[in-house]
Design a protein around this motif. Structure first.
Motif, mmCIF file in Angstrom:
data_model
loop_
_atom_site.group_PDB
_atom_site.id
_atom_site.type_symbol
_atom_site.label_atom_id
_atom_site.label_comp_id
_atom_site.label_asym_id
_atom_site.label_seq_id
_atom_site.Cartn_x
_atom_site.Cartn_y
_atom_site.Cartn_z
ATOM 1 N N ALA A 151 7.261 18.817 2.093
ATOM 2 C CA ALA A 151 5.806 18.782 1.923
ATOM 3 C C ALA A 151 5.311 17.390 2.256
ATOM 4 C CB ALA A 151 5.420 19.169 0.497
ATOM 5 N N SER A 152 4.024 17.283 2.552
ATOM 6 C CA SER A 152 3.446 15.992 2.905
ATOM 7 C C SER A 152 2.005 15.907 2.428
ATOM 8 C CB SER A 152 3.508 15.761 4.421
ATOM 9 O OG SER A 152 2.653 16.667 5.102
ATOM 10 N N TYR A 153 1.578 14.672 2.188
ATOM 11 C CA TYR A 153 0.182 14.403 1.841
ATOM 12 C C TYR A 153 -0.253 13.189 2.650
ATOM 13 C CZ TYR A 153 -4.024 13.398 -0.868
ATOM 14 O OH TYR A 153 -5.325 13.167 -1.240
ATOM 15 N N ALA A 154 -1.238 13.387 3.521
ATOM 16 C CA ALA A 154 -1.683 12.321 4.431
ATOM 17 C C ALA A 154 -3.086 11.887 4.068
ATOM 18 C CB ALA A 154 -1.644 12.813 5.880
ATOM 19 N N LEU A 155 -3.332 10.586 4.245
ATOM 20 C CA LEU A 155 -4.622 10.018 3.876
ATOM 21 C C LEU A 155 -5.074 9.064 4.978
ATOM 22 C CD1 LEU A 155 -6.303 10.345 1.272
ATOM 23 C CD2 LEU A 155 -5.349 8.178 0.496
ATOM 24 N N PRO A 156 -6.311 9.197 5.474
ATOM 25 C CA PRO A 156 -6.806 8.237 6.468
ATOM 26 C C PRO A 156 -7.124 6.903 5.815
ATOM 27 C CG PRO A 156 -8.511 9.829 5.918
ATOM 28 C CD PRO A 156 -7.276 10.279 5.202
ATOM 29 N N LEU A 157 -6.930 5.831 6.541
ATOM 30 C CA LEU A 157 -7.287 4.481 6.104
ATOM 31 C C LEU A 157 -8.434 4.010 6.977
ATOM 32 C CD1 LEU A 157 -3.676 3.014 5.786
ATOM 33 C CD2 LEU A 157 -5.086 4.016 3.968
ATOM 34 N N ALA A 158 -9.594 3.847 6.383
ATOM 35 C CA ALA A 158 -10.784 3.504 7.158
ATOM 36 C C ALA A 158 -11.752 2.724 6.283
ATOM 37 C CB ALA A 158 -11.460 4.766 7.703
ATOM 38 N N THR A 159 -12.618 1.949 6.932
ATOM 39 C CA THR A 159 -13.678 1.222 6.245
ATOM 40 C C THR A 159 -15.019 1.713 6.753
ATOM 41 O OG1 THR A 159 -13.725 -0.573 7.882
ATOM 42 C CG2 THR A 159 -12.195 -0.802 6.037
ATOM 43 N N ALA B 202 5.388 20.818 -2.704
ATOM 44 C CA ALA B 202 4.572 20.242 -3.772
ATOM 45 C C ALA B 202 3.303 19.679 -3.165
ATOM 46 C CB ALA B 202 5.349 19.152 -4.515
ATOM 47 N N GLU B 203 2.395 19.293 -4.037
ATOM 48 C CA GLU B 203 1.173 18.608 -3.628
ATOM 49 C C GLU B 203 0.673 17.805 -4.810
ATOM 50 O OE1 GLU B 203 -1.622 22.545 -4.387
ATOM 51 O OE2 GLU B 203 -1.930 21.310 -2.618
ATOM 52 N N PRO B 204 -0.038 16.715 -4.578
ATOM 53 C CA PRO B 204 -0.522 15.913 -5.704
ATOM 54 C C PRO B 204 -1.584 16.648 -6.506
ATOM 55 C CG PRO B 204 -1.401 15.098 -3.622
ATOM 56 C CD PRO B 204 -0.386 16.136 -3.275
ATOM 57 N N LEU B 205 -1.646 16.349 -7.801
ATOM 58 C CA LEU B 205 -2.664 16.917 -8.663
ATOM 59 C C LEU B 205 -4.031 16.348 -8.314
ATOM 60 C CD1 LEU B 205 -0.722 16.647 -12.050
ATOM 61 C CD2 LEU B 205 -0.873 18.641 -10.536
ATOM 62 N N GLU B 206 -5.060 16.997 -8.808
ATOM 63 C CA GLU B 206 -6.420 16.529 -8.538
ATOM 64 C C GLU B 206 -6.619 15.101 -9.044
ATOM 65 O OE1 GLU B 206 -10.109 16.444 -7.011
ATOM 66 O OE2 GLU B 206 -8.637 18.055 -6.763
ATOM 67 N N ARG B 207 -6.082 14.827 -10.236
ATOM 68 C CA ARG B 207 -6.196 13.469 -10.778
ATOM 69 C C ARG B 207 -5.479 12.460 -9.884
ATOM 70 N NH1 ARG B 207 -2.037 11.908 -13.928
ATOM 71 N NH2 ARG B 207 -2.140 9.834 -14.879
ATOM 72 N N GLN B 208 -4.309 12.811 -9.353
ATOM 73 C CA GLN B 208 -3.578 11.899 -8.470
ATOM 74 C C GLN B 208 -4.325 11.677 -7.164
ATOM 75 O OE1 GLN B 208 0.050 14.273 -8.448
ATOM 76 N NE2 GLN B 208 1.127 12.668 -9.612
ATOM 77 N N LEU C 142 0.834 -1.202 0.000
ATOM 78 C CA LEU C 142 0.000 0.000 0.000
ATOM 79 C C LEU C 142 0.873 1.259 0.000
ATOM 80 C CD1 LEU C 142 -3.108 0.554 2.300
ATOM 81 C CD2 LEU C 142 -1.549 2.392 1.747
ATOM 82 N N LEU C 143 1.898 1.262 0.809
ATOM 83 C CA LEU C 143 2.763 2.440 0.909
ATOM 84 C C LEU C 143 3.507 2.683 -0.406
ATOM 85 C CD1 LEU C 143 3.461 4.575 2.993
ATOM 86 C CD2 LEU C 143 5.341 3.125 3.788
ATOM 87 N N ARG C 144 3.994 1.608 -1.031
ATOM 88 C CA ARG C 144 4.711 1.762 -2.306
ATOM 89 C C ARG C 144 3.771 2.232 -3.420
ATOM 90 N NH1 ARG C 144 7.360 -3.089 -0.577
ATOM 91 N NH2 ARG C 144 5.799 -4.307 -1.694
ATOM 92 N N ALA C 145 2.583 1.618 -3.497
ATOM 93 C CA ALA C 145 1.643 1.997 -4.553
ATOM 94 C C ALA C 145 1.162 3.434 -4.373
ATOM 95 C CB ALA C 145 0.454 1.035 -4.549
ATOM 96 N N GLY C 146 0.884 3.831 -3.148
ATOM 97 C CA GLY C 146 0.451 5.200 -2.901
ATOM 98 C C GLY C 146 1.508 6.208 -3.288
ATOM 99 N N ALA C 147 2.773 5.891 -3.008
ATOM 100 C CA ALA C 147 3.856 6.805 -3.386
ATOM 101 C C ALA C 147 3.927 6.966 -4.898
ATOM 102 C CB ALA C 147 5.188 6.286 -2.838
ATOM 103 N N ALA C 148 3.718 5.874 -5.631
ATOM 104 C CA ALA C 148 3.737 5.959 -7.090
ATOM 105 C C ALA C 148 2.564 6.787 -7.609
ATOM 106 C CB ALA C 148 3.696 4.557 -7.688
ATOM 107 N N LEU C 149 1.415 6.685 -6.972
ATOM 108 C CA LEU C 149 0.225 7.407 -7.436
ATOM 109 C C LEU C 149 0.311 8.906 -7.170
ATOM 110 C CD1 LEU C 149 -2.609 4.906 -6.416
ATOM 111 C CD2 LEU C 149 -1.827 5.440 -8.717
ATOM 112 N N VAL C 150 0.889 9.293 -6.034
ATOM 113 C CA VAL C 150 0.947 10.721 -5.701
ATOM 114 C C VAL C 150 2.273 11.350 -6.093
ATOM 115 C CG1 VAL C 150 -0.661 10.404 -3.779
ATOM 116 C CG2 VAL C 150 1.803 10.340 -3.338
#
Length: 495
Positions: free
Chosen positions: A201-209, A226-232, A110-118
Motif C-alpha cells: 500500500a502507499s500514501y502519496a502527498l504533494p509538496l507545494a507552496t 493499509a491507509e492512514p487514519l483521518e487524524r493521521q 521530512l521523510l522520517r517525520a511523515g513516516a512517523a505521522l502516517v
C-alpha cells in the motif's frame, strides 16, 4: 438599567457530534444558546431612587432553567488530551525540521517525520520543482539505492508520485492506494516491483507552496494493505504545508549558493600553473550568499611564480565583483613589478581607492623563486602564511599593516624566508579561522595543530595537506558555522 449576563447552556450530545470536525471552541460557538439560568434572568430593582422599578420582560427571554447541565464527560477529556498530544508531536517535528540548515537534511527529516505521522516504515521523496530550475533529488527511507532504482523503473505515469509531479488533475491532493497487489488494473511492472520489494500500500502527498508552486512529492509505503487514519492524514497535511515552505526557502538558498559558486569559479583560476620545483593545490568553500575571498597563482618571468590570496569586504554580488577587480588588477601589477610585493600591493591600494572608495580588502602577495626556494611576501591586513614540514610547523610573520582601503597611502616592508625541501607553505583567508566559531587566538592554535598533525604519507601532496587542514578545522563540513564566510586555502609544496 439592566444587568443581564448570559450563561450559555450547551447540549453535550451536540458538542460531541460537532467536535469531530471542529475544535472545542469552534464547536461551542456553532451551537446556539438554548436558555439562561433563572437567577440571571430575574429582574433586579434599580439602585437609583426615582426610577420606575417596573421593567417589562423581553418576549425573547427563554424559560428559566430548572437545573444546571452536567459537565462534559470523560470522552471530551480524552479527546482534548489527544489533541494536546497531537499538537505537541507536531510542534516537536516542526522544531526539528526548522533546525535543518541544508536542503538534503530537510528532505530526510521530512521523510522520517511523515513516516512517523502516517505509521509507515518506508518511503521515498522526489524533489522536482515545477519551475524547472532544479535541483532534482530523489531520496529514500528504508530503501537501499538498488531498491530506489527498481522503483524508478516503473513507468512514471502509473506511480502516485509521478502523477503528482506531472500535474495530473486527479493528483492535486493526497493519493491513497490501500491495496496495490489487490488492484487488478495495476501496471504489471509496478506489481512486480511492489511484490519483490514487499510493499502492499502507499500514501502519496504533494509538496507545494501557495506562491512557488509544486516542489515535489513524498510517498510512504506500507508492508500490508493499509491507509492512514483521518487524524493521521490531518496531521501529516499540516506538517507538509509547513515543510513545503521551509523547503522553498532552503531551495532558494541552495540556488543562490550554486549561482555564486559558479560565478566565483569563473572569476578564479581555471587551473594552477606547473612550475618546476613546486606543486600547487587550492581549495575554496563558498559562503551561502557568495563572499569575496580569492586566490591566484601565475607564472612570472625568469621562472618565478606569483602567489596571492585576498578577501574583499561584504557578501553577495558586490563582493564577487570587487573580488574580480582586485584579482585582475593584482595580476597586471604582478606581471609588471612582481619582484617587489610592496609595489604590487601599493598599486592595488590605489586601484581600490579609485574603484571602491568605501570598500576595504585584505591581500597577501608573494614573489616565489622555486629553484632557489626563496619567497618574498608582503601583506595588507592579512593573516600570515603557515610553513609545515617534518621538522617544523610555524607561522611566517609578516609586517603589521592595515587592510587595503583604510589608509590614504599603503606601504609596509616585505619579508623574506626560505622553505626547506619537503615543506608546504599554506596561504589562507580569515574565513578558515572564523568558521571554526572560536576566538582568533584559539583558531590560530587549531590551525597550527591541524598542520602539525598531517600524516607523514600525506606531507608530500599539497592537495592532501589542504584537505587534512580543512577536515580538521571544519570537521562538520562547510556548514559548521553560519556559512557567511568564504574559505580559501592555497598550498605550495617545495620539492
Amino acid at each position: 438599567m439592566l444587568d443581564i449576563s448570559l450563561l450559555v447552556r450547551v447540549h453535550v450530545d451536540a458538542l460531541i457530534a460537532a467536535q469531530n470536525d471542529l475544535g472545542v471552541c469552534d464547536a461551542i460557538r456553532r451551537i446556539a444558546p438554548v436558555g439562561k439560568l433563572a437567577a440571571m434572568s430575574s429582574l433586579h430593582l434599580p439602585k437609583v431612587a426615582g426610577i420606575d422599578p417596573t421593567v417589562p420582560v423581553s418576549t425573547h427571554t427563554a424559560a428559566p432553567l430548572t437545573e444546571v447541565p452536567a459537565a462534559p464527560g470523560a470522552f471530551i477529556q480524552d479527546r482534548l488530551a489527544s489533541w494536546v498530544s497531537d499538537l505537541t508531536t507536531l510542534h516537536e517535528l516542526t522544531e526539528r525540521l526548522a533546525g535543518t540548515r541544508t536542503l538534503d537534511d530537510a528532505l530526510h527529516e521530512l521523510l522520517r517525520a511523515g513516516a512517523a505521522l502516517v505509521g509507515a516504515r518506508r518511503g521515498l521523496l522526489v524533489l522536482e520543482p515545477a519551475d524547472g530550475g532544479g535541483p532534482s533529488i530523489t531520496i529514500g527511507l528504508g530503501l537501499a539505492h538498488a531498491e530506489l532504482g527498481s522503483i524508478e523503473t516503473v513507468p512514471r505515469s502509473v506511480t502516485s508520485y509521478g502523477r503528482i509531479l506531472d500535474g495530473r488533475p486527479d493528483a492535486e491532493g493526497p493519493l491513497t492506494h490501500r491495496d496495490l497487489l489487490g488492484d487488478k488494473g495495476l501496471d504489471p511492472r509496478h506489481r512486480e516491483v511492489a511484490a519483490r520489494l514487499g510493499y502492499a500500500a502507499s500514501y502519496a502527498l504533494p509538496l507545494a507552496t501557495g506562491t512557488g508552486g509544486r516542489l515535489g512529492a513524498a510517498v510512504w509505503l506500507y508492508d500490508e494493505p493499509a491507509e492512514p487514519l483521518e487524524r493521521q492524514r490531518h496531521l501529516v497535511g499540516l506538517y507538509s504545508r509547513y515543510a513545503s515552505e521551509h523547503l522553498a526557502r532552503l531551495l532558494e538558498l541552495e540556488r543562490a549558493r550554486t549561482e555564486a559558486a559558479l560565478l566565483a569559479e569563473e572569476l578564479l583560476p581555471t587551473r594552477l600553473p606547473r612550475v618546476p620545483g613546486v606543486r600547487l593545490a587550492a581549495r575554496r568553500l563558498a559562503a551561502a550568499r557568495g563572499g569575496g575571498d580569492w586566490y591566484d597563482a601565475l607564472p612570472l618571468p625568469d621562472s618565478a611564480l606569483g602567489l596571492a590570496v585576498g578577501s574583499a569586504g561584504g557578501t553577495g554580488p558586490g563582493a564577487l565583483a570587487a573580488m574580480g577587480r582586485l584579482r585582475a588588477g593584482l595580476r597586471a601589477y604582478a606581471v609588471m613589478e612582481g619582484e617587489d610585493p610592496v609595489a604590487v600591493l601599493s598599486d592595488l591600494e590605489l586601484l581600490l581607492r579609485l574603484t571602491e572608495p568605501s570598500g576595504t580588502a585584505t591581500a597577501l602577495f608573494a614573489y616565489c623563486e622555486p629553484a632557489a626556494r626563496r619567497i618574498v611576501l608582503s601583506g595588507a591586513g592579512h593573516s600570515p602564511p603557515l610553513v609545515t614540514g617534518e621538522r617544523r610547523t610555524e607561522f611566517m610573520e609578516t609586517t603589521l599593516s592595515a587592510p587595503l582601503g583604510m589608509l590614504a597611502c599603503w606601504e609596509a616592508p616585505s619579508v623574506e624566508f626560505t622553505p626547506e625541501p619537503g615543506e608546504t607553505v599554506l596561504f589562507y583567508t580569515d574565513g578558515l579561522l572564523r568558521r571554526t566559531g572560536d576566538s582568533m587566538d584559539r583558531a590560530f592554535a587549531r590551525l597550527h595543530s591541524a598542520a602539525a598533525g598531517v600524516p607523514g604519507a600525506a606531507r608530500h601532496d599539497p592537495a592532501a595537506v589542504a584537505d587534512h587542514v580543512l577536515g580538521t578545522m571544519l570537521p562538520d563540513g562547510p556548514d559548521r558555522s553560519d556559512g557567511t564566510e568564504d574559505v580559501v586555502v592555497l598550498a605550495v609544496y617545495f620539492e
